[in-house]
Design an enzyme around this catalytic site. Structure first.
Site, PDB file in Angstrom:
ATOM      1  CG  LEU A  17      -1.902   1.132   1.387  1.00  0.00           C
ATOM      2  CD1 LEU A  17      -2.854   1.224   0.190  1.00  0.00           C
ATOM      3  CD2 LEU A  17      -2.690   0.969   2.680  1.00  0.00           C
ATOM      4  CB  VAL A  18       3.532   2.519   2.248  1.00  0.00           C
ATOM      5  CG1 VAL A  18       2.641   2.450   3.468  1.00  0.00           C
ATOM      6  CG2 VAL A  18       4.545   1.366   2.257  1.00  0.00           C
ATOM      7  NE  ARG A  33       7.512   6.882  -5.238  1.00  0.00           N
ATOM      8  CZ  ARG A  33       7.724   5.840  -6.027  1.00  0.00           C
ATOM      9  NH1 ARG A  33       7.830   4.631  -5.531  1.00  0.00           N
ATOM     10  NH2 ARG A  33       7.825   6.014  -7.340  1.00  0.00           N
ATOM     11  CD  GLN A  84       1.895   0.125   8.767  1.00  0.00           C
ATOM     12  OE1 GLN A  84       2.645   0.654   7.947  1.00  0.00           O
ATOM     13  NE2 GLN A  84       1.640  -1.165   8.730  1.00  0.00           N
ATOM     14  CD  GLN A 130       5.509  -4.651  13.611  1.00  0.00           C
ATOM     15  OE1 GLN A 130       6.664  -4.764  13.207  1.00  0.00           O
ATOM     16  NE2 GLN A 130       4.565  -5.528  13.294  1.00  0.00           N
ATOM     17  NE  ARG A 163      11.146  -1.705  14.743  1.00  0.00           N
ATOM     18  CZ  ARG A 163      10.995  -0.598  14.033  1.00  0.00           C
ATOM     19  NH1 ARG A 163       9.818  -0.304  13.534  1.00  0.00           N
ATOM     20  NH2 ARG A 163      11.998   0.233  13.834  1.00  0.00           N
ATOM     21  CG  ASN A 180      -5.076  13.475  -5.166  1.00  0.00           C
ATOM     22  OD1 ASN A 180      -5.209  12.636  -6.051  1.00  0.00           O
ATOM     23  ND2 ASN A 180      -3.946  14.153  -4.986  1.00  0.00           N
ATOM     24  NE  ARG A 225      -1.281  -1.920  -5.452  1.00  0.00           N
ATOM     25  CZ  ARG A 225      -0.141  -2.583  -5.334  1.00  0.00           C
ATOM     26  NH1 ARG A 225      -0.118  -3.889  -5.559  1.00  0.00           N
ATOM     27  NH2 ARG A 225       0.985  -1.953  -5.027  1.00  0.00           N
TER      28      ARG A 225
END
Length: 224
Positions: free
Chosen positions: A77-78, A81, A87, A90, A141, A157, A168
């Site tokens: 997902l990230v 850009r 998020q 951890q 982690r 946007n 996706r």
């Protein structure tokens, strides 16, 4: 998995049409915003979408809360850009109890759920052992797997959303991010139905961009 629409630009289609119309209007944006009727808004949007003048779509944005997904999914997902992300950390969140782990259906179908759970539990037990020994959470982690459940807030946007959906929502997208994309599309469509009528994988508006890798099951084509 939970996907919620936290906020969006009020009346996004009017906002986009106003921004587009301003380029050619002798009056200001405020007056345009107040006077554009629905018919005129749709005409402006048609010109934008047919002509590819997508910079105007950047004037409306959407913020989502996404919970119950894996770190494997958010790593994908990230990569988008032209969006904003926050998020669950951890590094600053220390897990006292075993977190949820996202198990792909294929693991269950292969009869390997027990092996999957055993490995995930072992990783968490080792993580807990390091925490108890005084190892900082930011270092412990390193043992946590991609299957760990996480939470993320995403803002995009409309221009980026259309790009995101084109990649996706595709049948060839990885199952988890595709499910997220489909839920996001379901949430945004009622807010701007004219614009999002063209949303979906590349095959909705043209030739499948996957070429030889095409799934062979194209979406219904949409024309504006």
């Amino acid at each position: 998995m939970q996907v919620e629409l936290l906020y969006h630009t009020p009346d996004p289609e009017r906002a986009v049409a106003t921004a587009a119309r301003l380029c050619y209007a002798p009056v200001g944006a405020k007056e345009l915003m107040e006077t554009l009727d629905e018919e005129r808004i749709h005409k402006v949007l048609t010109t934008i979408l047919r002509g590819g003048h997508f910079s105007t779509l950047e004037h409306a944005s959407y913020t989502f809360a996404i919970d119950g997904v894996s770190r494997a999914m958010t790593h994908q997902l990230v990569r988008h850009r032209m969006a904003s992300f926050n998020q669950q950390s951890q590094r600053y969140v220390t897990f006292q109890e075993e977190p949820e782990f996202i198990t792909p259906d294929t693991v269950v179908e292969a009869g390997q759920e027990e092996a999957f759970d055993k490995a995930a539990t072992a990783a968490f037990e080792a993580y807990s052992q390091l925490i108890e020994a005084g190892v900082p959470a930011e270092d412990a982690r390193y043992l946590l797997p991609n299957a760990c459940e996480t939470k993320i807030v995403v803002t995009m946007n409309i221009r980026e959303l259309l790009h995101f959906f084109s990649l996706r929502c595709c049948n060839r997208a990885q199952w988890e991010i595709r499910e997220v994309a489909m839920k996001m599309l379901e949430l945004v469509t009622p807010t701007a139905p004219y614009i999002f009528s063209i949303a979906g994988p590349g095959c909705t508006s043209g030739v499948c961009p996957e070429g030889k890798m095409s799934c062979g099951k194209p979406w219904k084509k949409v024309e504006i």
